[in-house]
Motif scaffolding. Structure first.
Motif, PDB file in Angstrom:
ATOM      1  N   VAL A 108       0.867  -1.181   0.000  1.00 52.68           N
ATOM      2  CA  VAL A 108       0.000   0.000   0.000  1.00 52.68           C
ATOM      3  C   VAL A 108       0.904   1.231   0.000  1.00 52.68           C
ATOM      4  O   VAL A 108       1.011   1.948   1.003  1.00 52.68           O
ATOM      5  CB  VAL A 108      -0.958   0.022   1.213  1.00 52.68           C
ATOM      6  CG1 VAL A 108      -1.975   1.163   1.070  1.00 52.68           C
ATOM      7  CG2 VAL A 108      -1.679  -1.299   1.373  1.00 52.68           C
ATOM      8  N   PRO A 109       1.587   1.462  -1.138  1.00 47.43           N
ATOM      9  CA  PRO A 109       2.533   2.584  -1.168  1.00 47.43           C
ATOM     10  C   PRO A 109       1.830   3.932  -1.203  1.00 47.43           C
ATOM     11  O   PRO A 109       0.779   4.087  -1.815  1.00 47.43           O
ATOM     12  CB  PRO A 109       3.312   2.357  -2.463  1.00 47.43           C
ATOM     13  CG  PRO A 109       2.351   1.633  -3.346  1.00 47.43           C
ATOM     14  CD  PRO A 109       1.535   0.758  -2.415  1.00 47.43           C
ATOM     15  N   VAL A 110       2.433   4.880  -0.506  1.00 44.33           N
ATOM     16  CA  VAL A 110       1.979   6.264  -0.514  1.00 44.33           C
ATOM     17  C   VAL A 110       3.228   7.134  -0.621  1.00 44.33           C
ATOM     18  O   VAL A 110       4.131   7.011   0.205  1.00 44.33           O
ATOM     19  CB  VAL A 110       1.190   6.622   0.769  1.00 44.33           C
ATOM     20  CG1 VAL A 110       0.905   8.113   0.845  1.00 44.33           C
ATOM     21  CG2 VAL A 110      -0.108   5.835   0.848  1.00 44.33           C
ATOM     22  N   ALA A 111       3.294   7.974  -1.638  1.00 44.01           N
ATOM     23  CA  ALA A 111       4.378   8.950  -1.710  1.00 44.01           C
ATOM     24  C   ALA A 111       4.085  10.003  -0.648  1.00 44.01           C
ATOM     25  O   ALA A 111       2.927  10.220  -0.280  1.00 44.01           O
ATOM     26  CB  ALA A 111       4.428   9.586  -3.093  1.00 44.01           C
ATOM     27  N   CYS A 112       5.112  10.664  -0.166  1.00 48.13           N
ATOM     28  CA  CYS A 112       4.890  11.644   0.888  1.00 48.13           C
ATOM     29  C   CYS A 112       5.810  12.837   0.692  1.00 48.13           C
ATOM     30  O   CYS A 112       6.996  12.668   0.419  1.00 48.13           O
ATOM     31  CB  CYS A 112       5.145  11.015   2.259  1.00 48.13           C
ATOM     32  SG  CYS A 112       4.737  12.080   3.652  1.00 48.13           S
ATOM     33  N   VAL A 113       5.251  14.021   0.817  1.00 49.46           N
ATOM     34  CA  VAL A 113       6.039  15.252   0.781  1.00 49.46           C
ATOM     35  C   VAL A 113       6.187  15.757   2.215  1.00 49.46           C
ATOM     36  O   VAL A 113       5.614  15.192   3.141  1.00 49.46           O
ATOM     37  CB  VAL A 113       5.393  16.319  -0.132  1.00 49.46           C
ATOM     38  CG1 VAL A 113       5.341  15.827  -1.586  1.00 49.46           C
ATOM     39  CG2 VAL A 113       4.005  16.701   0.354  1.00 49.46           C
ATOM     40  N   GLY A 114       6.948  16.812   2.395  1.00 48.34           N
ATOM     41  CA  GLY A 114       7.186  17.353   3.722  1.00 48.34           C
ATOM     42  C   GLY A 114       5.943  17.968   4.347  1.00 48.34           C
ATOM     43  O   GLY A 114       4.922  18.207   3.680  1.00 48.34           O
ATOM     44  N   ILE A 115       6.047  18.228   5.619  1.00 50.06           N
ATOM     45  CA  ILE A 115       4.947  18.825   6.382  1.00 50.06           C
ATOM     46  C   ILE A 115       4.592  20.184   5.777  1.00 50.06           C
ATOM     47  O   ILE A 115       5.459  21.037   5.600  1.00 50.06           O
ATOM     48  CB  ILE A 115       5.343  18.982   7.864  1.00 50.06           C
ATOM     49  CG1 ILE A 115       5.647  17.613   8.483  1.00 50.06           C
ATOM     50  CG2 ILE A 115       4.247  19.701   8.649  1.00 50.06           C
ATOM     51  CD1 ILE A 115       6.364  17.687   9.820  1.00 50.06           C
ATOM     52  N   ASN A 116       3.326  20.353   5.434  1.00 51.47           N
ATOM     53  CA  ASN A 116       2.773  21.582   4.847  1.00 51.47           C
ATOM     54  C   ASN A 116       3.362  21.922   3.476  1.00 51.47           C
ATOM     55  O   ASN A 116       3.211  23.046   3.006  1.00 51.47           O
ATOM     56  CB  ASN A 116       2.945  22.779   5.779  1.00 51.47           C
ATOM     57  CG  ASN A 116       2.056  22.713   6.995  1.00 51.47           C
ATOM     58  OD1 ASN A 116       1.184  21.854   7.100  1.00 51.47           O
ATOM     59  ND2 ASN A 116       2.277  23.601   7.934  1.00 51.47           N
ATOM     60  N   CYS A 117       4.026  20.989   2.821  1.00 46.84           N
ATOM     61  CA  CYS A 117       4.657  21.240   1.512  1.00 46.84           C
ATOM     62  C   CYS A 117       3.676  20.952   0.372  1.00 46.84           C
ATOM     63  O   CYS A 117       3.919  20.108  -0.501  1.00 46.84           O
ATOM     64  CB  CYS A 117       5.932  20.420   1.370  1.00 46.84           C
ATOM     65  SG  CYS A 117       7.236  20.953   2.487  1.00 46.84           S
ATOM     66  N   ALA A 118       2.585  21.684   0.370  1.00 41.89           N
ATOM     67  CA  ALA A 118       1.529  21.459  -0.617  1.00 41.89           C
ATOM     68  C   ALA A 118       1.993  21.729  -2.037  1.00 41.89           C
ATOM     69  O   ALA A 118       1.580  21.033  -2.968  1.00 41.89           O
ATOM     70  CB  ALA A 118       0.311  22.317  -0.288  1.00 41.89           C
ATOM     71  N   ALA A 119       2.846  22.731  -2.226  1.00 38.32           N
ATOM     72  CA  ALA A 119       3.332  23.006  -3.588  1.00 38.32           C
ATOM     73  C   ALA A 119       4.055  21.777  -4.124  1.00 38.32           C
ATOM     74  O   ALA A 119       3.827  21.378  -5.272  1.00 38.32           O
ATOM     75  CB  ALA A 119       4.237  24.230  -3.592  1.00 38.32           C
ATOM     76  N   ASN A 120       4.897  21.144  -3.305  1.00 35.92           N
ATOM     77  CA  ASN A 120       5.595  19.945  -3.774  1.00 35.92           C
ATOM     78  C   ASN A 120       4.632  18.801  -4.055  1.00 35.92           C
ATOM     79  O   ASN A 120       4.853  18.018  -4.980  1.00 35.92           O
ATOM     80  CB  ASN A 120       6.671  19.512  -2.778  1.00 35.92           C
ATOM     81  CG  ASN A 120       7.994  20.180  -3.053  1.00 35.92           C
ATOM     82  OD1 ASN A 120       8.164  20.872  -4.057  1.00 35.92           O
ATOM     83  ND2 ASN A 120       8.939  19.982  -2.170  1.00 35.92           N
ATOM     84  N   ALA A 121       3.559  18.692  -3.293  1.00 35.60           N
ATOM     85  CA  ALA A 121       2.544  17.677  -3.596  1.00 35.60           C
ATOM     86  C   ALA A 121       1.947  17.945  -4.974  1.00 35.60           C
ATOM     87  O   ALA A 121       1.766  17.030  -5.775  1.00 35.60           O
ATOM     88  CB  ALA A 121       1.456  17.665  -2.528  1.00 35.60           C
ATOM     89  N   GLY A 122       1.684  19.212  -5.260  1.00 34.08           N
ATOM     90  CA  GLY A 122       1.163  19.577  -6.576  1.00 34.08           C
ATOM     91  C   GLY A 122       2.164  19.297  -7.684  1.00 34.08           C
ATOM     92  O   GLY A 122       1.810  18.732  -8.721  1.00 34.08           O
ATOM     93  N   TYR A 123       3.424  19.682  -7.463  1.00 32.39           N
ATOM     94  CA  TYR A 123       4.447  19.424  -8.484  1.00 32.39           C
ATOM     95  C   TYR A 123       4.619  17.930  -8.729  1.00 32.39           C
ATOM     96  O   TYR A 123       4.746  17.489  -9.878  1.00 32.39           O
ATOM     97  CB  TYR A 123       5.789  20.040  -8.080  1.00 32.39           C
ATOM     98  CG  TYR A 123       5.808  21.545  -8.122  1.00 32.39           C
ATOM     99  CD1 TYR A 123       5.428  22.241  -9.269  1.00 32.39           C
ATOM    100  CD2 TYR A 123       6.214  22.278  -7.017  1.00 32.39           C
ATOM    101  CE1 TYR A 123       5.442  23.626  -9.305  1.00 32.39           C
ATOM    102  CE2 TYR A 123       6.234  23.666  -7.044  1.00 32.39           C
ATOM    103  CZ  TYR A 123       5.851  24.336  -8.187  1.00 32.39           C
ATOM    104  OH  TYR A 123       5.866  25.702  -8.227  1.00 32.39           O
ATOM    105  N   LEU A 124       4.627  17.128  -7.669  1.00 33.98           N
ATOM    106  CA  LEU A 124       4.774  15.688  -7.840  1.00 33.98           C
ATOM    107  C   LEU A 124       3.583  15.103  -8.591  1.00 33.98           C
ATOM    108  O   LEU A 124       3.748  14.263  -9.484  1.00 33.98           O
ATOM    109  CB  LEU A 124       4.952  14.998  -6.485  1.00 33.98           C
ATOM    110  CG  LEU A 124       5.139  13.490  -6.510  1.00 33.98           C
ATOM    111  CD1 LEU A 124       6.303  13.066  -7.404  1.00 33.98           C
ATOM    112  CD2 LEU A 124       5.322  12.963  -5.088  1.00 33.98           C
TER     113      LEU A 124
END
Length: 165
Positions: A108-124
């Motif tokens: 059950v893989p989940v990629a994860c960005v840093g805490i409050n790093c919403a821009a990086n979630a969007g870029y990914l």
């Protein structure tokens, strides 16, 4: 073009999550914002994830704080890529959300960005969609090149400033 689903556990997460939506807009990627909790509305979150592919989504972002089970709950109900966006809460300054997001069971893989790093979630998310979209891949490559040039220019300015130290 596939959509990006941005699901937050609470509407109080919107100030953080907004940056992921702005990245989607920057690249012209359609997206939907939803509030669905792994704990307060689990049936709705599960149904959303199960039908995400047939509803035109290509990747999901699950934003949550504290126990932060949302991304894992989404991932358990879809075969689409899921990105966890841990959000700071009052207790533990977001570390609880980060650890809950990255400690997923095998299969059950989940990629994860840093805490409050919403821009990086969007870029990914955009980068994931760009794997199968040449136009989007070109936009992302242009974005990366612009970042590169901006960094080189900052170094040139720093070298000039260093002469005066």
């Amino acid at each position: 073009m596939k959509k990006i689903g941005i699901i937050m556990g609470s509407d109080s997460d919107l100030p953080v999550v907004r940056k992921a939506a702005e990245v989607c807009k920057q690249f012209g990627v359609p997206f939907e914002l939803h509030v669905m909790s792994a704990h307060r509305s689990p049936a709705e979150a599960s149904a959303f994830a199960r039908s995400a592919r047939e509803n035109g989504f290509g990747v999901l972002i699950g934003a949550a704080g504290m126990a932060a089970h949302l991304a894992g709950a989404l991932a358990g109900n879809t075969d689409l890529p899921v990105i966890a966006l841990p959000v700071t809460a009052k207790a533990l300054d977001g570390m609880d959300a980060l650890l809950s997001s990255v400690m997923m069971p095998p299969g059950v893989p989940v990629a994860c960005v840093g805490i409050n790093c919403a821009a990086n979630a969007g870029y990914l998310a955009v980068q994931i969609l760009a794997v199968n979209d040449e136009e989007l891949a070109k936009k992302f490559a242009d974005f990366k090149e612009a970042q590169h040039q901006k960094n080189l220019e900052a170094d040139r300015k720093m070298q000039e400033e260093a002469k005066n130290i």
